[in-house]
Write an enzyme that holds these catalytic residues in place. Structure first.
Site, short mmCIF file in Angstrom:
data_model
loop_
_atom_site.label_atom_id
_atom_site.label_comp_id
_atom_site.label_asym_id
_atom_site.label_seq_id
_atom_site.Cartn_x
_atom_site.Cartn_y
_atom_site.Cartn_z
N ALA A 104 0.20 0.76 6.83
CA ALA A 104 0.75 -0.87 7.23
C ALA A 104 2.11 -0.53 6.57
O ALA A 104 3.20 -1.21 6.56
CB ALA A 104 -0.36 -1.61 7.09
N ARG A 131 -19.80 3.74 15.11
CA ARG A 131 -20.57 4.70 14.15
C ARG A 131 -21.55 3.79 13.58
O ARG A 131 -22.41 4.20 13.02
CB ARG A 131 -19.20 4.08 12.48
CG ARG A 131 -18.20 5.04 12.75
CD ARG A 131 -17.18 4.67 12.01
NE ARG A 131 -16.09 5.97 11.93
CZ ARG A 131 -14.55 5.92 10.85
NH1 ARG A 131 -14.52 4.68 10.82
NH2 ARG A 131 -13.69 7.21 11.18
N GLU A 148 2.80 -0.88 -5.98
CA GLU A 148 1.87 0.05 -5.65
C GLU A 148 0.82 -0.62 -6.98
O GLU A 148 1.87 0.46 -8.53
CB GLU A 148 2.15 0.87 -5.02
CG GLU A 148 1.00 2.31 -5.88
CD GLU A 148 0.04 1.24 -4.33
OE1 GLU A 148 -1.56 1.46 -4.90
OE2 GLU A 148 -0.10 0.88 -3.40
N GLU A 175 -5.65 -3.01 6.94
CA GLU A 175 -7.28 -3.69 6.43
C GLU A 175 -6.97 -4.92 5.81
O GLU A 175 -8.30 -5.05 5.52
CB GLU A 175 -7.78 -2.02 5.21
CG GLU A 175 -9.81 -2.57 5.00
CD GLU A 175 -9.91 -1.28 4.44
OE1 GLU A 175 -11.09 -1.72 4.76
OE2 GLU A 175 -9.44 0.20 3.91
N GLY A 209 -8.45 10.90 7.07
CA GLY A 209 -8.34 11.96 7.68
C GLY A 209 -7.25 12.41 8.22
O GLY A 209 -7.03 13.51 8.79
N GLY A 210 -6.22 11.36 8.92
CA GLY A 210 -5.14 11.45 8.84
C GLY A 210 -5.81 11.73 10.23
O GLY A 210 -4.03 12.12 11.72
N ASN A 243 -6.36 4.63 0.28
CA ASN A 243 -6.71 4.94 0.68
C ASN A 243 -6.70 5.82 2.51
O ASN A 243 -6.25 6.67 2.29
CB ASN A 243 -7.79 4.18 1.40
CG ASN A 243 -8.92 3.77 0.39
OD1 ASN A 243 -9.02 4.70 0.55
ND2 ASN A 243 -9.35 2.00 0.70
#
Length: 524
Positions: A60, A339, A79, A478, A92-93, A87
């Site tokens: 993002a 999930r 950062e 997120e 897993g891309g 993350n």
């Protein structure tokens, strides 16, 4: 490849909806329009003033930074960790794209509407429907955006749990770094400045409550909260919060869900903590659904963090194998369910004393041929290879007869391309009739926070007092709530970050700049 949006899809985009808030914090930590550093704003001397400041360097944050830079704005990305990516770099891309060229090439029929229905079902109807519509209708544009900045994907589509059809694309590296690195390289070429070890302390607001900058600890060394020097950076157009979730913040996560205590491992990097969320709430941001915290059902108890087993299960074990209880040899859930359903099924596998009976997920080497992480999982003894099903059963102490019965029933469903007793889509699965077999043990880990701050469809952070935007403050990824509702579908987070990160960056870049005397003190 651009897709034409017909009249029905335009209607799909414009239907109104109300945000479902679910469980959230009962109260803010301060008044709805807390002062923060507002009283100091006129006297602040800034180390540097930029047009746009982005907090966080994952999917993002990088998407936001690129959009702002492409609009001609000067951009700073801060950062708090030593390296960029968070993350995003270690996941897993995998990104969900509805109606991608690869789907069309493989004859897979998909649409934004179908993805919308899949996500709404997985989210148990708690999704912000307008936000969700924007997400699903822009996955192709987000995918093309990554291609323009040098991201490369594997030449096949994957079927992740809870999706009606295969729609997940994965980087050739099988890692989110395959996205974050090219995006950061592009941003750097456009003049975006990156400051690592730079932790947000608070926001600077002017007398009207507009966010006009940030107070930070420069030279911060996680987790020493007193490290670094206090500095101020100004943001003429806006601050974009892409600071992620709090899955590794034990104190804060236990406040939201006491069951997620010290016994629960997390797939997240150590810096996935809640301080940025708290700072947004301190100046009035609306907290939404913070108790909705997802566990990754593909994780292994035999390794720390995200590990190698996670990628093996998503690309091989779940779509091309089965998962059984080691004591009974029986399946207990649809391996391609969403999930939440799989998480609940796995957590129910306990003995009479409540101790975990770690399920076994296995497939054949043929079923695992596209799982790049398998070689590492075997090397580190978190996956095992067997020539026969009998050897597999003996290794895990599993009764052979019921296990063989489960495999035979599953193979029959695969042969007829349907009719699996667990309602799993086996139309593209491989048979488990012959080995060699590869197997792993499975147990969920804390993975993702569906909740966060409430945003507008322009990614503006909304005030809890009146639901109006907090001027100068934007958010994506997120750190926000809405798109995923009660349970996120795998590979939809990357799409969410890219779509709303771009929106947030563009919104900040096109906002009216600060025009009062807030920056009269100038730069140091």
């Amino acid at each position: 490849m651009k897709k034409t949006v017909n009249a029905s899809r335009r209607a799909f985009l414009t239907k109104s909806t109300v945000l479902a808030t679910g469980g959230a914090l009962a109260a803010l930590t301060g008044p709805a329009r807390a002062l923060g550093d507002r009283a100091l704003a006129p006297a602040v001397r800034y180390h540097k003033i930029y047009d746009v400041i982005v907090v966080g360097s994952g999917f993002a944050g990088l998407a936001a930074a690129l959009e702002a830079a492409l609009a001609g704005r000067s951009v700073l990305v801060i950062e708090k960790m030593p390296v960029c990516g968070g993350n995003s770099a270690i996941n897993g891309g995998a990104v969900a794209v509805a109606g991608s060229p690869l789907q069309q090439k493989e004859g897979i029929t998909d649409s934004p509407e179908l993805m919308y229905q899949d996500m709404l079902k997985a989210g148990r109807g708690l999704n912000d429907k307008e936000q969700l519509k924007i997400l699903v209708n822009n996955t192709n544009a987000a995918y093309e955006f990554t291609l323009q900045h040098g991201v490369e994907y594997k030449p096949f589509v994957q079927h992740f749990g809870g999706h009606s059809v295969p729609r997940t694309l994965q980087t050739v590296q099988s890692s989110g770094a395959g996205i974050t690195r090219p995006l950061k390289d592009s941003a750097t070429k456009l003049g975006v400045m990156f400051r690592t070890r730079c932790k947000l302390e608070s926001f600077v607001q002017n007398a009207d409550g507009r966010v006009i900058g940030v107070k930070v600890r420069d030279g911060y060394r996680f987790p020493d909260e007193q490290s670094g020097q206090i500095r101020h950076y100004g943001a003429r157009y806006g601050v974009v919060m892409c600071s992620g979730g709090f899955s590794n913040d034990l104190r804060f996560r236990k406040m939201q869900n006491p069951k997620l205590d010290e016994r629960m491992d997390s797939t997240n990097h150590p810096g996935a903590t809640a301080e940025c969320l708290v700072q947004m709430m301190r100046i009035g941001a609306t907290p939404v659904q913070l108790d909705l915290i997802q566990l990754g059902p593909w994780s292994s108890p035999d390794e720390k963090g995200f590990g190698y087993v996670s990628q093996f299960n998503t690309i091989a074990g779940f779509p091309h194998g089965i998962m059984v209880n080691p004591r009974t040899g029986r399946r207990f859930t649809n391996e391609l369910a969403d999930r939440k359903e799989r998480e609940d099924g796995i957590l129910a596998q306990v003995d009479e004393q409540g101790n975990p009976e770690y399920p076994i997920c296995f497939t054949t080497l043929e079923g695992a041929k596209q799982a790049q992480s398998l070689v590492h999982a075997l090397h580190y003894d978190v996956a095992w290879q067997f020539d026969t099903l009998e050897q597999l059963a003996t290794h895990f102490g599993t009764p052979y007869a019921p296990l063989k019965e489960e495999v035979d029933e599953y193979n029959a469903a695969v042969a007829r391309k349907g009719g699996d007793k667990m309602k799993k889509d086996v139309s593209r699965a491989v048979s488990l009739e012959r080995g060699p077999y590869v197997a792993v043990r499975v147990w969920p880990k804390v993975h993702y926070v569906m909740g966060g701050v409430q945003i507008s469809m322009k990614a503006e952070v909304l005030n809890a007092a009146d639901s109006k935007p907090i001027p100068g403050l934007y958010a994506a990824g997120e750190a926000t709530a809405g798109s995923h509702g009660g349970s996120r579908l795998g590979s939809c987070a990357v799409a969410d970050c890219l779509v709303f990160g771009r929106i947030a960056g563009a919104s900040a870049a096109t906002a009216a700049p600060v025009t009062d005397n807030s920056y009269n003190a100038g730069e140091i």
